[in-house]
Write a protein that holds these residues in place. Sequence first.
Motif, short mmCIF file in Angstrom:
data_model
loop_
_atom_site.label_atom_id
_atom_site.label_comp_id
_atom_site.label_asym_id
_atom_site.label_seq_id
_atom_site.Cartn_x
_atom_site.Cartn_y
_atom_site.Cartn_z
N UNK A 150 38.52 38.12 50.91
CA UNK A 150 38.96 39.52 50.78
C UNK A 150 37.92 40.43 50.14
N UNK A 151 36.66 40.28 50.55
CA UNK A 151 35.61 41.15 50.04
C UNK A 151 35.25 40.91 48.58
N UNK A 152 35.56 39.71 48.10
CA UNK A 152 35.28 39.40 46.70
C UNK A 152 34.64 38.01 46.61
N UNK A 153 33.57 37.91 45.84
CA UNK A 153 32.93 36.63 45.56
C UNK A 153 33.36 36.21 44.16
N UNK A 154 34.00 35.05 44.08
CA UNK A 154 34.48 34.53 42.79
C UNK A 154 33.68 33.29 42.43
N UNK A 155 33.18 33.26 41.20
CA UNK A 155 32.43 32.13 40.67
C UNK A 155 33.27 31.51 39.56
N UNK A 156 33.50 30.22 39.65
CA UNK A 156 34.29 29.53 38.63
C UNK A 156 33.47 28.39 38.05
N UNK A 157 33.54 28.24 36.74
CA UNK A 157 32.85 27.15 36.05
C UNK A 157 33.86 26.46 35.14
#
Length: 157
Positions: free
Chosen positions: A85-92
């Motif tokens: 949805x037009x969003x880049x999510x980075x999870x750590x």
Amino acid sequence: MSTRARPAATQLTTAPPSAVGHRFPYTHRSAGQARTALRHQLQVWHINGELADSAELLLSELVTNAVQAQASAGPEVGVRFVWADGCLRLEVRDASDELPVMKDAKEDEECGRGLALVDALASGWGVDRDGTGKTVWAELAVCDASAPRPAPAPLSP
């Protein structure tokens, strides 16, 4: 065409996955390994430019924080990249239950600016805790200039 002949198989094309996860050991090299994995995935998603540069910096800061917080809590740090949805999510993810703290670093201090950078660059960020650790995430909303562009269609004769 004979009765035994079959039509040629249609070649299926699959879209790249919208989420990819990796695990890295808790070492000083983990941030570099995570950046390499992110660069590869961003190429797959056709994401480049300022969005890609910001994503690499954010991921580097988040992984570095996880490695420092996690020194004795567990063997690995997990990273996950989500494009939706037009969003880049980075999870750590790490096994430490210690929450990250934004510090007010002085000019001459070498450390302590990571979360300030995350806060300045990300369109949103936060922490999700569970019984065995936490996931620190950051999101980058895509603007038109950095939006991934589909591969050009082949020219018809």
